[in-house]
Design a protein around this motif. Structure first.
Motif: not given
Ligand code: NAD
Length: 401
Positions: A5-6, A25, A73
């Motif tokens: 999402k970032l 990814d 994280t």
């Protein structure tokens, strides 16, 4: 590296400024969505950029000047702020990040500037990341101050760029490269400091926002109990932009929410314990957020006892512009009502309410202002924005007429 999402909106943004970008990814689902040029979440401007993007999926970063790493994280779901906070606190889970850095360092044969943008608590990079690096890696910590839903505008137009680095007696090549890179994106100032201070600056920014919201919601509760109008007070304070603070996040309503703020605050309450701070301020903030949500639950309970109307909470997401429910104060409220055995419906949107209902507005969604609530309904509105309607009682919390 890490096109979540970032990472993905940032990669697209960088590409839109004329850079050649490759990305990777670990998730096959993420990769196939990107290959199909589909975006499974709401993000301003991202779908358009993705549709026209030449972004190439490749694991081979050799030859790249800069590699940005946006790996998750996560905090345990118990520490996201959608439930009551457990007594024990914990650090974030760094296992994904450690794996990603290890794999990256092993595969990298050419010198590179590795820019970590994931959020970590103070001391993490020294303890967990630095031991994994090789002499090919110029390491820089560069966390972003962006909100979900507006990653692209926030990345291209930030207040400042935070850069953490630990070179002491020579000008570090990584910093210079990163600074020149940012000049191709915007002309905003840099805040450059040792990594440990940058780690704290990042979480301090997020927890500061939580602090503002707890503060204005305290004023809301005073106004509700003391017959005042909280908007008079916050609108006045918003003008004190010199000695006080910016007007953002200074309107009373639900508690702070989302995937970053509550979890960072809860994580900092863990650090406060670890460092044996004289006072665990972060704990106070999170407990205040929880107690303020209980205060709203009490108002619902009281009205329900008086009227026995069916209950509907409108709004599940943590803000109107997104469908993300992580850290949502509306979900925390629902969990508290559940605890008390109350029966209720909890919907993101429905413009078809048939019977008189006790409605609580859990997300400040513009569409609710157009809803026609049935005669005899009661609407409890902590944001004070639902317009008057004939035959409907609107209770604007902390905003006495
Ligand atoms: N989303 C935000 O608005 C936001 C804002 C500020 C900071 N952050 C921080 O940025 C980091 C990333 O957040 P996010 O929301 O993008 O998380 P996310 O879970 O959406 O994305 C992380 C991505 O990294 C991928 N990944 C995991 N291990 C990998 C590996 N070894 N190699 C390649 N890819 C790998 C995952 O598959 C996932 O798609 C977190 O630390 C978060 O706290 C996020």
């Amino acid at each position: 590296m890490g096109l979540g999402k970032l990472g993905l909106p940032v990669a697209l943004s960088v590409e839109s400024k004329g850079h050649q970008v490759i990305g990777w990814d670990a998730s096959e689902v993420v990769r196939s969505n990107i290959a199909a040029r589909t975006l499974p979440y709401k993000e301003v401007g991202a779908q358009e950029l993705l549709t026209n993007s030449k972004l190439e999926l490749s694991y081979d970063f050799n030859g790249c000047d800069i590699v940005f790493m946006a790996i998750q994280t996560p905090h345990d779901p118990a520490f996201e702020g959608s439930t009551r906070i457990p007594k024990e606190r914990a650090d974030f889970d760094y296992s994904y990040l450690i794996r990603a850095v290890t794999e990256f360092v092993q595969a990298q044969t050419t010198p590179v500037t590795l820019v970590l943008i994931s959020t970590v608590l103070p001391g993490t990079i020294e303890r967990e990341i630095k031991p994994l690096l090789s002499d090919k890696i110029n390491f820089v910590y560069n966390p972003f101050f962006i909100a979900m839903g507006t990653v692209i505008p926030d990345f291209t137009n930030p207040e400042f760029v935070l850069i953490g680095h630990d070179t002491h007696d020579h000008i570090d090549e990584g910093i210079q490269k990163l600074k020149s890179f940012y000049r191709t994106i915007h002309d905003k100032p840099f805040a450059i400091m040792p990594i440990r201070d940058a780690e704290l600056t990042k979480v301090a920014y997020n927890t500061f926002i939580g602090m503002k919201i707890v503060f204005v919601n305290t004023l809301m509760e005073i106004c509700h109990k003391n017959v005042g109008n909280v908007d008079n007070i916050t609108n006045a304070l918003k003008q004190a932009t010199d000695r006080l603070i910016s007007p953002k996040y200074l309107s009373a309503g639900m508690g702070d929410g989302g995937g970053c703020h509550p979890r960072d605050n809860i994580a900092m309450s863990y650090i406060a314990g670890l460092l044996e701070l004289s006072h665990n301020f972060f704990d106070d903030l999170m407990m205040a957020r929880e107690h303020q949500t209980e205060f709203l639950a009490n108002i619902i309970m009281q009205k329900w006892r008086d009227t026995q109307l069916p209950i509907l909470i409108l709004g599940r997401s943590f803000k109107a512009e997104t469908n993300i429910e992580t850290g949502s104060p509306a979900i925390l409220l629902a969990n508290i009502l559940d605890e008390r055995g109350l029966k209720f419906e909890h919907l993101q949107e429905t413009d078809f309410i048939k019977e008189p209902t006790l409605i609580f507005i859990g997300t400040k969604n513009e569409v609710y202002t157009h809803y026609n609530f049935p005669n005899g309904s009661i609407v409890i509105d902590p944001f004070g924005y639902i317009p008057e309607q004939d035959g409907v009682e609107i209770i604007r919390i902390g905003r006495t007429k």
